[in-house]
Scaffold this active site. Structure first.
Site, PDB file in Angstrom:
ATOM      1  N   LYS A   1      30.746  15.799  36.821  1.00  0.00           N
ATOM      2  CA  LYS A   1      29.640  15.254  37.607  1.00  0.00           C
ATOM      3  C   LYS A   1      29.972  13.821  38.036  1.00  0.00           C
ATOM      4  O   LYS A   1      30.673  13.120  37.309  1.00  0.00           O
ATOM      5  CB  LYS A   1      28.360  15.199  36.741  1.00  0.00           C
ATOM      6  CG  LYS A   1      27.674  16.517  36.517  1.00  0.00           C
ATOM      7  CD  LYS A   1      26.385  16.298  35.723  1.00  0.00           C
ATOM      8  CE  LYS A   1      25.704  17.612  35.383  1.00  0.00           C
ATOM      9  NZ  LYS A   1      25.193  18.331  36.559  1.00  0.00           N
TER      10      LYS A   1
ATOM     11  N   ARG B   1      23.520  28.736  32.563  1.00  0.00           N
ATOM     12  CA  ARG B   1      23.316  30.189  32.672  1.00  0.00           C
ATOM     13  C   ARG B   1      24.261  30.961  31.758  1.00  0.00           C
ATOM     14  O   ARG B   1      23.947  32.073  31.341  1.00  0.00           O
ATOM     15  CB  ARG B   1      23.483  30.614  34.140  1.00  0.00           C
ATOM     16  CG  ARG B   1      24.846  30.321  34.696  1.00  0.00           C
ATOM     17  CD  ARG B   1      24.878  30.347  36.209  1.00  0.00           C
ATOM     18  NE  ARG B   1      24.232  29.166  36.796  1.00  0.00           N
ATOM     19  CZ  ARG B   1      23.973  29.014  38.088  1.00  0.00           C
ATOM     20  NH1 ARG B   1      24.296  29.965  38.941  1.00  0.00           N
ATOM     21  NH2 ARG B   1      23.389  27.920  38.540  1.00  0.00           N
TER      22      ARG B   1
HETATM   23  N1  BES Z   1      22.068  20.477  33.880  1.00  0.00           N
HETATM   24  C1  BES Z   1      22.301  20.706  35.251  1.00  0.00           C
HETATM   25  C2  BES Z   1      21.027  20.794  36.093  1.00  0.00           C
HETATM   26  C3  BES Z   1      20.218  19.530  36.183  1.00  0.00           C
HETATM   27  C4  BES Z   1      20.422  18.643  37.225  1.00  0.00           C
HETATM   28  C5  BES Z   1      19.219  19.257  35.269  1.00  0.00           C
HETATM   29  C6  BES Z   1      19.663  17.504  37.325  1.00  0.00           C
HETATM   30  C7  BES Z   1      18.453  18.108  35.348  1.00  0.00           C
HETATM   31  C8  BES Z   1      18.677  17.231  36.389  1.00  0.00           C
HETATM   32  C9  BES Z   1      23.062  22.032  35.426  1.00  0.00           C
HETATM   33  O1  BES Z   1      23.908  22.379  34.396  1.00  0.00           O
HETATM   34  C10 BES Z   1      23.901  21.926  36.641  1.00  0.00           C
HETATM   35  O2  BES Z   1      24.780  21.117  36.648  1.00  0.00           O
HETATM   36  N2  BES Z   1      23.597  22.729  37.654  1.00  0.00           N
HETATM   37  C11 BES Z   1      24.323  22.759  38.864  1.00  0.00           C
HETATM   38  C12 BES Z   1      24.582  24.208  39.217  1.00  0.00           C
HETATM   39  C13 BES Z   1      25.538  24.406  40.341  1.00  0.00           C
HETATM   40  C14 BES Z   1      26.927  23.946  39.949  1.00  0.00           C
HETATM   41  C15 BES Z   1      25.526  25.859  40.717  1.00  0.00           C
HETATM   42  C16 BES Z   1      23.490  22.099  39.942  1.00  0.00           C
HETATM   43  O3  BES Z   1      22.268  22.261  39.957  1.00  0.00           O
HETATM   44  O4  BES Z   1      24.055  21.365  40.750  1.00  0.00           O
HETATM   45 MN    MN Z   2      25.826  21.526  34.571  1.00  0.00          MN
END
Ligand code: BES
Ligand code: MN
Ligand code: ZN
Length: 500
Positions: A278, A352
């Site tokens: 990230k 997931r």
């Molecule tokens: N933990 C994150 C989602 C999240 C983002 C929670 C901001 C709280 C605040 C999750 O694991 C994630 O990174 N999701 C990705 C999924 C994508 C790679 C398909 C996302 O939402 O960008």
């Molecule tokens: Mn994630």
């Protein structure tokens, strides 16, 4: 734990450190709301103060005055309910909860607090009690020996003429248990990720159970057991970290249970994104990526504490998502607990994967229903903002039942679809399932992915709490900065619904 009591004694007599009264907004000006029970002289004094301070009585307005003649409490806190008249006695429960919470949150160095807000019956007393107890939460933080902790609220008394009624007394007990459960969830989420990792999370759960006389059965699967058990999703996500993954099962199994509910929580103790790292800003709040698991653990303990006649099993899917030489790669294919193979496309879609395994395990216990709760997608925040959770399900009636539980708890949510048209986005050329779809509708394809792991015929709902689990902004109502405890109220109300 903050104690919560009800009393029918007159507000002005109570020797509390602070007395909380409500104001209403009438023609743009504040007036004292019903329920204060002050003698005329004291009420006149307060009214004059409100005018001098140009108070409006709007929601979130909190003012403190001192030395009100005829009032034993040193401080009187006035909290706004918004539009109404001084004769209005019936207010929305969430309005009462927030007003009580904002007032208690504003207090410094007050141990004993009494509240005399307009209430009509047990449910509105419960709302005031809950708001006050939730507003009393403070995160202690990790401090050195020289830090001095301020005095927090230890005793809350809600004043009501119905204080002798059984349901009103029960409401006070429940409010204390709920607030304590939310405080536990908030503490877990606020704990820095170098202190809270899968094993220490499991240890915390065991310690809380022991402290509450072990009413719950706690089982922990370590990385060896997970590997052996075929939990490829959680093993894959956890393999890049020096802190190995865990699956914690908490079971509250009362005699004569009226039904059984399985709760599955996403418990990523830190989500760096893994090899699909990230950006810095996106990582900043990712210690909160275990808020779903925290809500599940807190709810199972609360159900046990209240002795609810429902079997509740919590599954905490705990892992740390880190990049390293042993980390999962995009293009890896892993085999989940139910034998389904998944092609990893983006290691940041880790939630997931741990939940898929958790949902499989939950299904093996043949519960009446499964609810998973997870900080799953940024797309949830794009769609619904930071305060409203998205609820999806394989059964519309069950989705509405979970939504109704959220409404009762004052936790904002909205129904979201699982369009079958989007399912083909999860087709993979090399595995049974691809692990993400297109960017648009990312909350929904994540839900569709999870649905693949639900046993046919079992009602299942998925609650995406990416936004509401963590408050990036300033505190409001009974919600502090940082961890909110979102989900505990919804899940507890749902279990109570099963209890009848
Ligand atoms: N933990 C994150 C989602 C999240 C983002 C929670 C901001 C709280 C605040 C999750 O694991 C994630 O990174 N999701 C990705 C999924 C994508 C790679 C398909 C996302 O939402 O960008
Ligand atoms: Mn994630
Ligand atoms: Zn995540």
């Amino acid at each position: 734990m903050t104690t919560v009591n009800v009393s029918d004694r007159p507000a002005h007599d109570l020797k509390a450190d602070a007395l909380v009264l409500a104001t209403v907004e009438t023609a743009g000006k504040a007036a004292l709301a019903a329920g204060h029970g002050l003698p005329r002289g004291a009420a006149t004094h307060v009214a004059a103060q409100l005018a001098a301070l140009q108070a409006t009585g709007s929601a979130e307005e909190v003012l403190t005055i001192a030395g009100v003649p005829g009032v034993a409490a040193a401080r009187v806190v006035l909290t706004g309910l918004g539009k109404g008249t001084s004769r209005t006695t019936s207010f929305d429960h969430e309005v009462l909860r927030r007003a009580a919470g904002a007032a208690v949150r504003s207090l410094k160095n007050a141990a004993r607090v009494a509240l005399a807000l307009p209430t009509t019956g047990a449910e509105s007393v419960a709302a005031v009690a809950e708001g006050a107890a939730l507003g009393a939460y403070r995160y202690a933080g990790v401090r050195g020996p020289s830090a001095k902790a301020g005095k927090g609220v230890t005793a809350i008394t809600v004043l009501t003429s119905d204080a002798r009624l059984k349901p009103v007394k029960a409401a006070a007990t429940r409010a204390a248990v709920l607030a304590d459960a939310k405080a536990y969830a908030r503490d877990l989420v606020n704990t820095p990720p170098n202190k809270l990792f899968p094993q220490s999370f499991a240890d915390s759960v065991k310690a809380r159970n022991t402290a509450a006389s072990a009413k719950v059965t706690v089982k922990v699967l370590d990385e060896v057991a997970l590997e052996k058990g075929g939990f490829g999703g959680i093993v894959g996500v956890g393999q890049g970290s020096v802190n190995p993954p865990r699956m914690v099962t908490l079971t509250w199994n009362p005699p004569k249970a009226k039904g059984s509910v399985a709760l599955v929580g996403k418990g990523i103790t830190f989500d760096s994104g893994g090899l699909n790292l990230k950006p810095a800003t996106g990582m900043l709040t990712m210690k909160s990526d275990m808020a779903g698991a925290a809500a599940v653990a807190a709810t199972v303990f609360a159900a046990a504490e209240l002795g609810l006649p429902v079997k509740v099993t919590g599954y905490l899917c705990l892992a740390e998502n880190m990049p390293s030489g042993t980390a999962q790669r995009p293009s890896d294919v892993v085999t989940m607990r139910n034998g389904t193979t998944v092609e990893i496309l983006d290691t940041d879609a880790e939630g997931r994967m741990v939940l898929g395994d958790g949902i499989c395990l939950a299904g093996e216990g043949n519960p009446d229903a499964i609810v998973d709760i997870a900080t799953l997608t940024g797309a949830q925040m794009v769609a619904l903002g930071a305060r409203v959770a998205g609820i999806m399900a394989n059964d519309d009636a069950f989705r509405d039942r979970v939504r109704a539980a959220a409404d009762v708890a004052g936790e904002a949510s909205w129904p979201m679809p699982l369009p079958t048209d989007l399912r083909s986005q999860l087709d993979s050329g090399v595995a049974d399932l691809a692990h993400k779809g297109e960017r648009w509708g990312g909350m929904l394809t994540a839900g569709l992915f999870l649905q693949e792991f639900v046993t046919e015929g079992t009602p299942w709902a998925h609650v995406d709490i990416a936004g509401p689990s963590y408050n990036d902004g300033s505190a409001w109502g009974y919600t502090p900065k940082g961890a909110t405890g979102y989900g505990v109220g919804t899940l507890l109300s749902l279990v109570e619904d099963y209890a009848g």
